[in-house]
Scaffold this active site. Structure first.
Site, PDB file in Angstrom:
ATOM      1  N   CYS A   1      -1.643  -6.457  -4.527  1.00 40.27           N
ATOM      2  CA  CYS A   1      -0.787  -5.365  -4.042  1.00 40.27           C
ATOM      3  C   CYS A   1      -1.244  -4.040  -4.643  1.00 40.27           C
ATOM      4  O   CYS A   1      -1.849  -4.010  -5.709  1.00 40.27           O
ATOM      5  CB  CYS A   1       0.665  -5.603  -4.447  1.00 40.27           C
ATOM      6  SG  CYS A   1       1.429  -7.007  -3.629  1.00 40.27           S
ATOM      7  N   VAL A   2      -0.930  -2.956  -3.947  1.00 43.75           N
ATOM      8  CA  VAL A   2      -1.256  -1.626  -4.448  1.00 43.75           C
ATOM      9  C   VAL A   2       0.036  -0.849  -4.685  1.00 43.75           C
ATOM     10  O   VAL A   2       0.917  -0.831  -3.835  1.00 43.75           O
ATOM     11  CB  VAL A   2      -2.151  -0.849  -3.447  1.00 43.75           C
ATOM     12  CG1 VAL A   2      -2.285   0.624  -3.855  1.00 43.75           C
ATOM     13  CG2 VAL A   2      -3.527  -1.485  -3.370  1.00 43.75           C
TER      14      VAL A   2
END
Lengths: 204, 159
Positions: free
Chosen positions: B26-27
């Protein structure tokens, strides 16, 4: 398409029973591997929404092994142990126990995942009369949220929930227990198939 | 401390702190206004909303819906678009040895998708730490506009 509310008691019991049959086979295989009597129990099977799965404890340090499942159903399988439990589990297998970071320890951990996942799948495939194959396990040790987040990315395109199988491994002689979490996550279409196949079935 | 969970977007003003825990592939992307000390953080899980099977989803889940939502919401609060800046972290590849996931290096694609969205709105990425193979927890301090990054074996960095 099925949702979490379709998991009535009967279906959860069925999934738990399949888990227990798998656990029986897995315990036998582990006992052979470790040269001592290992018992394995499935105390609970729960349905968890994805956003609850990655919640407060996602910084917890864990060791995880991940296996892809293909064939008549498509699913993901995660075996997750807290770091301390993972260390103990590996110490049983590789008693020199120097490092949990070394490759031997990692492959020992993956081998256990392979056995446990394989046993569950064997039980499931013979009960439902379907063909299932599994990929070799891969290993990661890090924050639980980071590991699950990556594993769940693809699944989250179609599913909003996962099946969590709690498992307890115990050494019969020493009564020592090791708790692990197993996530069996069929994609939405495969979950539909499992439900269709289990319709009207029971162990009674 | 405001927690930004998986697929969520949250906003804060000084002296609040925005936090995302356990970013793997995830970012975590923060869009902020430096002197107004106002910021929004999204916990992006996937690059492209056209992949979605479901009709309804949280805008924070996909890079191509999270960034436009952050921009729209911040500008609605009276922040001008051309003064916005961004910082980002995450996009790791936790299982690198064998590719079993159908989506190849999802972390890398997430980071690229966020970057391309930001460049579409002409928002400069002031600092980022993405890629590699470890999980990150991030905190954005709205008071100083610093992004604090923590990882299990890597210690703490401020970007």
């Amino acid at each position: 398409m099925y949702g979490p509310n379709d998991f009535d008691e009967t279906r959860l019991d069925l999934l738990k029973e399949i888990g227990n049959i798998g656990a029986g086979h897995a315990a036998e295989a582990l006992s052979l591997l470790l040269h001592k009597r290992i018992d394995m129990k499935i105390p609970s099977v729960t349905i968890l929404p994805l956003n609850e799965l990655i919640s407060a404890e996602n910084e917890k340090q864990v060791a995880a092994s991940y296996i892809g499942i293909d064939g008549d159903i498509k699913a993901y399988f995660f075996m997750i142990f807290e770091s301390q439990s993972a260390k103990r589990l590996i110490d049983e297998l590789v008693p020199d126990g120097t490092a949990f970071v070394n490759e031997l320890a990692q492959s020992a951990f993956c081998e256990i995942a392979n056995i446990l996942c394989g046993s569950y799948l064997t039980a499931l495939s013979s009960f439902l009369n379907i063909q299932i194959t599994q990929t070799p396990p891969v290993y990661a040790a890090d924050m639980e949220g980071a590991i699950l987040g990556e594993g769940l990315a693809e699944l989250s395109l179609s599913n909003d929930f996962v099946i969590l199988i709690n498992a307890v491994l115990s050494d019969r002689a020493s009564q020592r227990q090791l708790k692990g979490d197993f996530y069996f996550m069929p994609v939405a279409e495969s979950l539909d198939a499992i439900f269709r196949l289990t319709e009207g079935k029971s162990f009674l | 401390m405001i927690h930004v969970g998986l697929s969520e977007i949250k906003y804060a003003e000084a002296p609040e702190i925005l936090k995302s825990m356990g970013l793997g592939s995830c970012v975590g992307v923060v869009i902020y206004h430096e002197s107004m000390h106002i910021a929004g953080m999204a916990h992006v899980m996937l690059p492209d909303s056209t992949l979605a099977h479901a009709q309804s989803f949280l805008p924070g889940k996909f890079a191509d819906t999270a960034v436009p939502e952050l921009v729209a919401s911040l500008t609605r609060r009276g922040v001008s678009l051309h003064e916005l800046k961004a910082k980002m972290a995450g996009g790791a590849e936790m299982f690198k040895s064998t590719r079993v996931l159908a989506l190849d290096s999802i972390g890398k694609r997430n980071a690229e998708a966020v970057r391309s969205q930001l460049s579409h709105f002409h928002i400069p990425v002031v600092a980022e730490e993405t890629g590699k193979d470890f999980g990150r927890t991030i905190e954005f301090l709205t008071g100083t506009c610093q992004l604090v990054i923590r990882a299990i074996s890597q210690g703490e960095r401020v970007i």
